[in-house]
Design a protein around this motif. Structure first.
Motif, mmCIF file in Angstrom:
data_model
loop_
_atom_site.group_PDB
_atom_site.id
_atom_site.type_symbol
_atom_site.label_atom_id
_atom_site.label_comp_id
_atom_site.label_asym_id
_atom_site.label_seq_id
_atom_site.Cartn_x
_atom_site.Cartn_y
_atom_site.Cartn_z
ATOM 1 N N ILE A 160 64.415 42.633 40.399
ATOM 2 C CA ILE A 160 63.331 42.695 41.374
ATOM 3 C C ILE A 160 62.838 44.130 41.484
ATOM 4 N N PHE A 161 61.506 44.282 41.435
ATOM 5 C CA PHE A 161 60.897 45.592 41.623
ATOM 6 C C PHE A 161 60.092 45.525 42.902
ATOM 7 N N SER A 162 60.441 46.323 43.862
ATOM 8 C CA SER A 162 59.798 46.276 45.166
ATOM 9 C C SER A 162 59.007 47.560 45.409
ATOM 10 N N VAL A 163 57.780 47.390 45.917
ATOM 11 C CA VAL A 163 56.923 48.537 46.219
ATOM 12 C C VAL A 163 56.316 48.345 47.593
ATOM 13 N N ARG A 164 56.410 49.349 48.413
ATOM 14 C CA ARG A 164 55.696 49.338 49.693
ATOM 15 C C ARG A 164 54.294 49.849 49.391
ATOM 16 N N ILE A 165 53.295 48.983 49.582
ATOM 17 C CA ILE A 165 51.923 49.298 49.188
ATOM 18 C C ILE A 165 51.292 50.255 50.187
ATOM 19 N N VAL A 166 50.763 51.346 49.660
ATOM 20 C CA VAL A 166 50.024 52.310 50.466
ATOM 21 C C VAL A 166 48.530 52.122 50.249
ATOM 22 N N SER A 167 48.151 51.906 48.987
ATOM 23 C CA SER A 167 46.735 51.759 48.656
ATOM 24 C C SER A 167 46.591 50.925 47.382
ATOM 25 N N ILE A 168 45.493 50.162 47.326
ATOM 26 C CA ILE A 168 45.190 49.371 46.134
ATOM 27 C C ILE A 168 43.740 49.625 45.769
ATOM 28 N N ASP A 169 43.478 49.807 44.470
ATOM 29 C CA ASP A 169 42.103 49.858 43.985
ATOM 30 C C ASP A 169 42.093 49.263 42.581
ATOM 31 N N HIS A 170 40.960 49.317 41.924
ATOM 32 C CA HIS A 170 40.890 48.827 40.548
ATOM 33 C C HIS A 170 39.918 49.695 39.763
ATOM 34 N N TYR A 171 40.050 49.634 38.468
ATOM 35 C CA TYR A 171 39.103 50.299 37.584
ATOM 36 C C TYR A 171 38.837 49.386 36.405
ATOM 37 N N MET A 172 37.724 49.615 35.742
ATOM 38 C CA MET A 172 37.362 48.830 34.561
ATOM 39 C C MET A 172 37.731 49.640 33.322
ATOM 40 N N SER A 173 38.317 48.958 32.354
ATOM 41 C CA SER A 173 38.810 49.629 31.157
ATOM 42 C C SER A 173 38.591 48.724 29.945
ATOM 43 N N PRO A 174 38.394 49.319 28.763
ATOM 44 C CA PRO A 174 38.357 48.477 27.559
ATOM 45 C C PRO A 174 39.694 47.739 27.424
ATOM 46 N N PRO A 175 39.690 46.483 26.979
ATOM 47 C CA PRO A 175 40.945 45.720 26.900
ATOM 48 C C PRO A 175 41.921 46.306 25.884
ATOM 49 N N ILE A 176 43.196 46.228 26.226
ATOM 50 C CA ILE A 176 44.271 46.654 25.335
ATOM 51 C C ILE A 176 44.727 45.424 24.573
ATOM 52 N N THR A 177 44.744 45.497 23.257
ATOM 53 C CA THR A 177 45.124 44.366 22.410
ATOM 54 C C THR A 177 46.503 43.859 22.791
ATOM 55 N N ASP A 178 46.661 42.557 22.869
ATOM 56 C CA ASP A 178 47.909 41.854 23.198
ATOM 57 C C ASP A 178 48.395 42.090 24.628
ATOM 58 N N LEU A 179 47.633 42.794 25.446
ATOM 59 C CA LEU A 179 48.012 42.993 26.838
ATOM 60 C C LEU A 179 46.958 42.412 27.781
ATOM 61 N N ASP A 180 45.706 42.650 27.483
ATOM 62 C CA ASP A 180 44.615 42.202 28.338
ATOM 63 C C ASP A 180 43.919 40.983 27.749
ATOM 64 N N ILE A 181 43.091 40.359 28.583
ATOM 65 C CA ILE A 181 42.222 39.280 28.131
ATOM 66 C C ILE A 181 41.152 39.930 27.257
ATOM 67 N N SER A 182 41.042 39.491 26.022
ATOM 68 C CA SER A 182 40.098 40.167 25.126
ATOM 69 C C SER A 182 39.011 39.237 24.579
ATOM 70 N N TYR A 183 39.052 37.951 24.953
ATOM 71 C CA TYR A 183 38.045 37.005 24.482
ATOM 72 C C TYR A 183 37.609 36.112 25.635
ATOM 73 N N SER A 184 36.309 35.878 25.743
ATOM 74 C CA SER A 184 35.761 34.982 26.762
ATOM 75 C C SER A 184 35.047 33.839 26.072
ATOM 76 N N SER A 185 35.510 32.610 26.298
ATOM 77 C CA SER A 185 34.844 31.466 25.675
ATOM 78 C C SER A 185 33.467 31.254 26.294
ATOM 79 N N PHE A 186 33.296 31.616 27.571
ATOM 80 C CA PHE A 186 31.973 31.496 28.196
ATOM 81 C C PHE A 186 30.994 32.480 27.547
ATOM 82 N N GLN A 187 31.408 33.722 27.384
ATOM 83 C CA GLN A 187 30.543 34.735 26.773
ATOM 84 C C GLN A 187 30.417 34.495 25.266
ATOM 85 N N GLY A 188 31.390 33.788 24.696
ATOM 86 C CA GLY A 188 31.357 33.495 23.271
ATOM 87 C C GLY A 188 31.680 34.704 22.407
#
Length: 159
Positions: A10-38
């Motif tokens: 178990i990895f436990s973190v007391r959350i102080v802040s959450i945000d997000h950023y957009m990044s090019p997908p990393i092969t085999d880690l991120d979603i890299s294909y969209s069937s809707f976008q084709g």
């Protein structure tokens, strides 16, 4: 014999802040294909969680493969065959994609809708004894997508 806390996975973190950023997908880690976008996905959201562990270590956790989504009720629309459902999904997701591109800035290459699916679920508020039909829409977030999506009105006539 039970595992001690130091031996557990178990990895436990007391959350102080959450945000997000957009990044090019990393092969085999991120979603890299969209069937809707084709095709390939240009950018994916990465959630960043800042906090500390119970031992006091400072932490920055990057969470991949998490797309925001929303539900749109379509219980009043009669979808009798899977083909009608697919047609309805393409119509709704294309309308949202088109509206967000028109609303956006000069960069019309930005993707907004990753895909969508028909799901059965119960409405969130109040008591509802049965499940209803919803469209679950996965989006690529940007600074204003969720605010803008609330102002997009489109009329979809049944397939």
């Amino acid at each position: 014999m039970e595992k001690s806390k130091s031996e557990s996975n178990i990895f436990s973190v007391r959350i102080v802040s959450i945000d997000h950023y957009m990044s090019p997908p990393i092969t085999d880690l991120d979603i890299s294909y969209s069937s809707f976008q084709g095709g390939v996905v240009n950018e994916v959201p990465v959630i960043r969680i800042f906090g500390s562990t119970p031992a006091g270590q400072k932490t920055c956790l990057h969470v991949h493969r998490a797309l925001p989504y929303l539900y749109i009720s379509c219980s009043d629309i009669s979808l009798e065959t899977p083909e009608e459902g697919d047609k309805y999904l393409r119509l709704i997701s294309s309308a949202i994609e088109k509206a967000l591109k028109l609303k956006g800035s000069a960069d019309n290459r930005r993707q907004h809708v990753h895909g969508c699916s028909l799901v059965r679920a119960r409405k969130f508020y109040g008591y509802h004894p049965t499940e209803e039909l919803f469209v679950k829409i996965y989006l690529y977030p940007d600074g204003s997508t969720f605010v803008e999506i609330g102002f997009i009105f489109f009329i979809v006539e049944g397939p």
